[in-house]
Every structure is written in C-alpha cells, then in structure tokens.
Design an enzyme around this catalytic site. Structure first.
Site, PDB file in Angstrom:
ATOM      1  N   GLU A 275       0.090  -1.282  -0.081  1.00  0.00           N
ATOM      2  CA  GLU A 275       0.224  -0.137   0.099  1.00  0.00           C
ATOM      3  C   GLU A 275       1.047   1.365   0.162  1.00  0.00           C
ATOM      4  O   GLU A 275       0.616   2.328   0.836  1.00  0.00           O
ATOM      5  CB  GLU A 275      -0.986  -0.249   1.267  1.00  0.00           C
ATOM      6  CG  GLU A 275      -1.614  -1.122   1.570  1.00  0.00           C
ATOM      7  CD  GLU A 275      -2.474  -1.528   2.827  1.00  0.00           C
ATOM      8  OE1 GLU A 275      -1.985  -0.112   4.075  1.00  0.00           O
ATOM      9  OE2 GLU A 275      -3.428  -2.350   3.108  1.00  0.00           O
ATOM     10  N   PRO A 276       1.615   1.268  -0.884  1.00  0.00           N
ATOM     11  CA  PRO A 276       2.727   2.503  -1.012  1.00  0.00           C
ATOM     12  C   PRO A 276       1.535   4.132  -0.917  1.00  0.00           C
ATOM     13  O   PRO A 276       1.024   3.696  -2.293  1.00  0.00           O
ATOM     14  CB  PRO A 276       3.340   2.776  -2.151  1.00  0.00           C
ATOM     15  CG  PRO A 276       2.777   0.985  -3.116  1.00  0.00           C
ATOM     16  CD  PRO A 276       1.432   0.637  -2.560  1.00  0.00           C
ATOM     17  N   ARG A 278       3.050   7.831   0.160  1.00  0.00           N
ATOM     18  CA  ARG A 278       4.250   8.536  -0.682  1.00  0.00           C
ATOM     19  C   ARG A 278       4.980   8.621  -1.771  1.00  0.00           C
ATOM     20  O   ARG A 278       5.453   9.043  -2.012  1.00  0.00           O
ATOM     21  CB  ARG A 278       4.646   9.090   0.385  1.00  0.00           C
ATOM     22  CG  ARG A 278       5.690  10.431   0.895  1.00  0.00           C
ATOM     23  CD  ARG A 278       6.719  10.125   2.574  1.00  0.00           C
ATOM     24  NE  ARG A 278       6.386   9.778   3.135  1.00  0.00           N
ATOM     25  CZ  ARG A 278       5.450  10.477   4.049  1.00  0.00           C
ATOM     26  NH1 ARG A 278       5.562  11.926   3.665  1.00  0.00           N
ATOM     27  NH2 ARG A 278       4.600  10.554   5.621  1.00  0.00           N
ATOM     28  N   ARG A 314       2.878  20.339   6.187  1.00  0.00           N
ATOM     29  CA  ARG A 314       3.739  19.392   6.374  1.00  0.00           C
ATOM     30  C   ARG A 314       5.113  20.208   7.363  1.00  0.00           C
ATOM     31  O   ARG A 314       5.484  19.242   8.081  1.00  0.00           O
ATOM     32  CB  ARG A 314       4.392  18.407   5.132  1.00  0.00           C
ATOM     33  CG  ARG A 314       3.216  17.924   4.844  1.00  0.00           C
ATOM     34  CD  ARG A 314       3.924  16.543   3.922  1.00  0.00           C
ATOM     35  NE  ARG A 314       4.690  15.638   4.199  1.00  0.00           N
ATOM     36  CZ  ARG A 314       6.237  15.875   4.442  1.00  0.00           C
ATOM     37  NH1 ARG A 314       6.816  16.536   3.827  1.00  0.00           N
ATOM     38  NH2 ARG A 314       6.735  14.663   4.947  1.00  0.00           N
ATOM     39  N   TYR A 318       5.009  18.203  10.752  1.00  0.00           N
ATOM     40  CA  TYR A 318       6.269  16.961  10.710  1.00  0.00           C
ATOM     41  C   TYR A 318       7.467  17.671  10.702  1.00  0.00           C
ATOM     42  O   TYR A 318       8.354  17.079  10.672  1.00  0.00           O
ATOM     43  CB  TYR A 318       6.124  16.288   9.446  1.00  0.00           C
ATOM     44  CG  TYR A 318       4.390  15.251   9.477  1.00  0.00           C
ATOM     45  CD1 TYR A 318       3.630  15.228  10.292  1.00  0.00           C
ATOM     46  CD2 TYR A 318       4.222  15.892   8.083  1.00  0.00           C
ATOM     47  CE1 TYR A 318       2.581  14.635  10.839  1.00  0.00           C
ATOM     48  CE2 TYR A 318       2.349  15.296   7.944  1.00  0.00           C
ATOM     49  CZ  TYR A 318       2.235  14.889   9.015  1.00  0.00           C
ATOM     50  OH  TYR A 318       0.809  14.275   8.632  1.00  0.00           O
ATOM     51  N   CYS A 346      -1.972  34.437   9.820  1.00  0.00           N
ATOM     52  CA  CYS A 346      -1.118  34.838  10.870  1.00  0.00           C
ATOM     53  C   CYS A 346      -0.930  33.451  11.706  1.00  0.00           C
ATOM     54  O   CYS A 346      -1.669  33.780  12.909  1.00  0.00           O
ATOM     55  CB  CYS A 346      -2.573  35.953  11.189  1.00  0.00           C
ATOM     56  SG  CYS A 346      -3.228  37.175   9.901  1.00  0.00           S
TER      57      CYS A 346
HETATM   58  C1  PLP Z   1      -0.668   5.984   5.387  1.00  0.00           C
HETATM   59  C2  PLP Z   1      -1.225   4.383   5.352  1.00  0.00           C
HETATM   60  C3  PLP Z   1       0.026   3.502   3.746  1.00  0.00           C
HETATM   61  C4  PLP Z   1       0.916   4.840   2.808  1.00  0.00           C
HETATM   62  O1  PLP Z   1       2.089   5.151   3.427  1.00  0.00           O
HETATM   63  P1  PLP Z   1       2.738   6.061   2.698  1.00  0.00           P
HETATM   64  O2  PLP Z   1       3.693   6.317   3.993  1.00  0.00           O
HETATM   65  O3  PLP Z   1       1.954   6.680   2.064  1.00  0.00           O
HETATM   66  O4  PLP Z   1       3.313   4.904   1.874  1.00  0.00           O
HETATM   67  C5  PLP Z   1      -0.952   2.695   3.339  1.00  0.00           C
HETATM   68  N1  PLP Z   1      -1.428   2.162   4.562  1.00  0.00           N
HETATM   69  C6  PLP Z   1      -2.381   2.555   5.478  1.00  0.00           C
HETATM   70  C7  PLP Z   1      -2.822   1.658   6.730  1.00  0.00           C
HETATM   71  C8  PLP Z   1      -1.743   3.728   5.874  1.00  0.00           C
HETATM   72  O5  PLP Z   1      -2.329   4.092   7.183  1.00  0.00           O
END
Ligand code: PLP
Length: 421
Positions: A275-276, A278, A314, A318, A346
């Site tokens: 699940e990438p 970023r 961000r 972060y 502001c």
């Molecule tokens: C946010 C998230 C991701 C993606 O993370 P990245 O750092 O953007 O790759 C994948 N799986 C789950 C469950 C998430 O909450």
C-alpha cells in the site's frame, strides 16, 4: 527521479513551462506529473514481478480522481481509509474488488457502503470492529473478506506522528493476541478470514523495521495455518520513504524492498498486497507559489509567499523539509543568502523554512516546493478564508486543471445563517 527539470533556464513539468501554467491558473497551485506517477507505480509493480501481487495505492496521500484514474489505468488497486475515500475511488472507476479498506475507526455506515458496493477485503483493527463488521455483513446477507491488522511492536524509526507499529500506537491488535482474535473471527457469521495485514508507519528510510515486522508476519502465518485458518493473502502496508533533500542519504529503492519481501515471505505462497502512498505521489507533485514581498527583519530576511501552511502543512506539522527552487534558474555561481520563507497566515507556525540559503528573489518571482505531491493538497484547508488551491495534472505537452480554485462566493456561501440572526 522526477520530471520537474530546468529547460533553457525555466523549470518545466514534463514538457510544460511552469510560468505558462501560472499565467493560466494563478498562484499558488499544485502541479503533478503523469510520467512521474507512472514511473513510481511501475517501480513497485516490477519489484514484485513473478509474485502474485496487487499494488494498492494509499490514496490518502493524494486523492484527486485524475490521479486515481492515472494509476488505476496502470493496474493499481486502492487502499482507502474512509467511506469518502471508498466512494471517491469508485467514482474514479476503481472496481470494488481492487479496493482494500483500512482504518482504525470504521463506522457501521462506512462498512455498509463498502460491503454493498463491493470490497476486496476489510483490514480489521480491533475486536469491537470485528463484531460490528460481522453484524453489518450478516444483516446485509453478505460475507466480508477480512484480514486482521496486527501491531508487530517494531520501531519504524520515523517521525513520532507517523509511526504506527509500536505497541503504544492506536493501530492494529497486538500480535501476541492475534491467534485469539482470528479464532473469534472464524467463528463469527458474515466474516471470512483471507489473510494478515500490517503497516508500521510512513517515511521509513531503512528496510530493517519492515524486515522485522514481516518476519513476525511470516511466523504468524505459520501459526494461524496450524490453527486451521486459510491464510492466503498478506497485506504489507505502505511506508517506504522518499528523499526530501538531495543531500539526504537515499532511502531504499522499491526494487530492494521487493527483494526483501521475497526473501522473508516468498516461501509462503501468499498473494502479496502493498500500500505505498508517499513514494508514488510525493515526488510527482510540486507546489508553485509567488513571492509577495521581501521584508527585512532584525537580522533576518523574510521571503513572504502567497502559499501558506493551509496549503502545505507538512513543515508546520512534521517539521518537514521541502526543497524550494526558483522557477527561473539562477545563473551558475549566483550568491545565496539565508531567508526565512513564510506565508501570509497569522501564525508563526506558518513558516516553510528558516535560514534557507536562496539566490536573490524579487517580488512576483515564482518558486516551487519540491516533493509536495503526497500529504500536500489532501491536508490543505481554508484557514484564514484562503481558497483551496488548484491542482493541475501535466501529461507530456498537455496540462489540465483537475481541481479548480473555488471563488470567494462559493466559499462564503457555504455558511448558512440560523433564523434567529
Ligand atoms: C498512510 C497509510 C499507508 C501509506 O503510507 P505511505 O507512507 O504514504 O506509503 C498505507 N497503509 C495504511 C494503512 C496507511 O494508513
């Protein structure tokens, strides 16, 4: 690698000069590159070649439907974390059987949406959620395919706000209790166990935490199979980091990540999901802004931009670093001086960078923040009644506005005034 490069001294997105877009849509705006999105998706897809797999883009990183369509056309599935994201993915044409539903607090309404519309699997994060899902599925007369998200208690060594795999984090069930929870799942009506899910955090710059987590998942697969569960799918989450600065040591490449997955899990014969978010969207987007003023403070020079923390949060949220470059390339050897780069909001937190070394810039000049494609536009707000900024997608020589800037009337007329006023 991305497709935002200088050509003849002007920063381009693929074959389009950024000043051309700025003239048409105004500033600030987000600009994405189709070629970069495509390249990054393919890196993951190819890293798992030969293994039965599905790359489910974590659409919370950048969820414009034009981006989703671009990726879905390449074969991407989607990882969604809310009912809204589920509907958005469906609206972009993604079939239910390519959507995995993650998230720590899914409501019954959201479960109903996904089960009625069709879903590849629900990644369950707690026992109460498991029972709720069983009730909803049984009431609809359907069976919900599930994994249980386990919390492997490993340190992802990333920013505290985006670490999710330690026992003190709210995510998943402790891996030590997994066998109990799977036993309960197997006994519940409307539930079919299909696999295991894990996601330990975001912006990881080292493979070691992934490896530790995946080893625990491999052990758990064996234990659950011995208990009689048909574990056939492993969802390994996202989290691989990107380089935000050129000087940074380079995070591992998708191909190295893929090789590690084969090493640790290849022998199990499971279908692999990743699940990438970023890494697909991050370096595929930039934020283009214009200099409003240069202001001399006491011993500091402020560069005041028309973009602000509400557009890109961000740095404030972060402490993130974003490289910032002038759209017109400075001559080689141009002297640089330190600036505090700020927006008009502001709050002192509305600071993109302190003491950033920059070539001379003047009022009206365009600048671009790099690596702003992920967790940029999606986290923006209308704070200070600033309009959500447009999103633009470039494709070779073409570009299109994929989300228009709202008018002030549209924003203001969203409020409704109660009768007594
Ligand atoms: C946010 C998230 C991701 C993606 O993370 P990245 O750092 O953007 O790759 C994948 N799986 C789950 C469950 C998430 O909450």
């Amino acid at each position: 690698m991305d497709h935002f490069l200088y050509r003849d001294g002007v920063l381009h997105a693929e074959d389009v000069a950024l000043p051309e877009i700025a003239a048409e849509v105004g500033t600030p705006f987000y600009c994405y590159s189709t070629a970069t999105l495509t390249r990054h998706f393919r890196l993951f897809d190819e890293a798992l070649e030969g293994v039965d797999h599905l790359v489910c883009y974590a659409m919370k990183a950048a969820s414009n439907q034009a981006i989703l369509r671009t990726l879905a056309a390449l074969g991407a599935g989607m990882d969604v974390v809310s009912g809204g994201e589920y509907l958005r993915a469906r609206a972009a044409g993604v079939p239910g059987e390519r959507i995995v539903f993650s998230g720590v607090g899914k409501t019954r309404d959201e479960m109903r949406l996904a089960l009625e519309g069709g879903v590849r699997q629900v990644n369950v994060e707690s026992e109460p959620e498991l029972r709720a899902l069983s009730e909803v599925a049984a009431s609809l007369g359907v069976v919900a395919p599930i994994t249980v998200r386990v919390n492997p208690d490993v340190d992802a060594r990333t920013h505290a706000k985006i670490a999710t795999g330690k026992s003190e984090n709210k995510f998943g069930i402790p891996i030590s209790r997994a066998r109990e929870v799977y036993a309960e799942a197997a006994a519940l009506p409307g539930i079919e166990v299909v696999g295991i899910d894990v996601h330990i955090g975001s912006q990881l710059t080292d493979l070691e935490p992934f490896r530790q987590a995946y080893r625990k998942v491999a052990d758990l697969t064996g234990a659950l199979r011995a208990d009689g569960h048909d574990i056939r799918r492993l969802d390994l989450g996202g989290g691989l980091g990107i380089p935000y600065t050129r000087s940074n040591e380079a995070p591992p490449l998708p191909v190295e990540y893929g090789a590690m997955i084969r090493e640790e899990l290849g022998h199990l014969g499971c279908e692999i999901e990743i699940e990438p978010g970023r890494l697909i969207a991050g370096n595929a987007g930039i934020l283009v802004s214009r200099v409003i003023y240069l202001k001399q403070g006491e011993g500091r020079d402020f560069l005041i931009l028309d973009a602000a923390m509400n557009d890109l949060i961000r740095p404030a949220m972060y402490d993130a670093h974003h490289d910032m470059v002038p759209v017109i390339e400075p001559a080689p050897g141009t002297e640089q001086a330190p600036h505090d780069v700020v927006g008009p909001v502001c709050e002192s937190g509305d600071t993109f960078a302190r003491g950033r070394m920059l070539p001379p810039l003047a009022e009206g000049d365009l600048v671009a923040f790099r690596s702003a494609g992920a967790y940029g536009a999606v986290m923006s707000s209308e704070y200070n009644t600033r309009p959500l900024i447009p999103e633009v997608l470039v494709h070779g020589r073409d570009f299109a506005v994929i989300r228009a800037r709202p008018t002030f009337d549209e924003m203001i007329n969203r409020d409704t005034i109660p009768e007594w006023l």
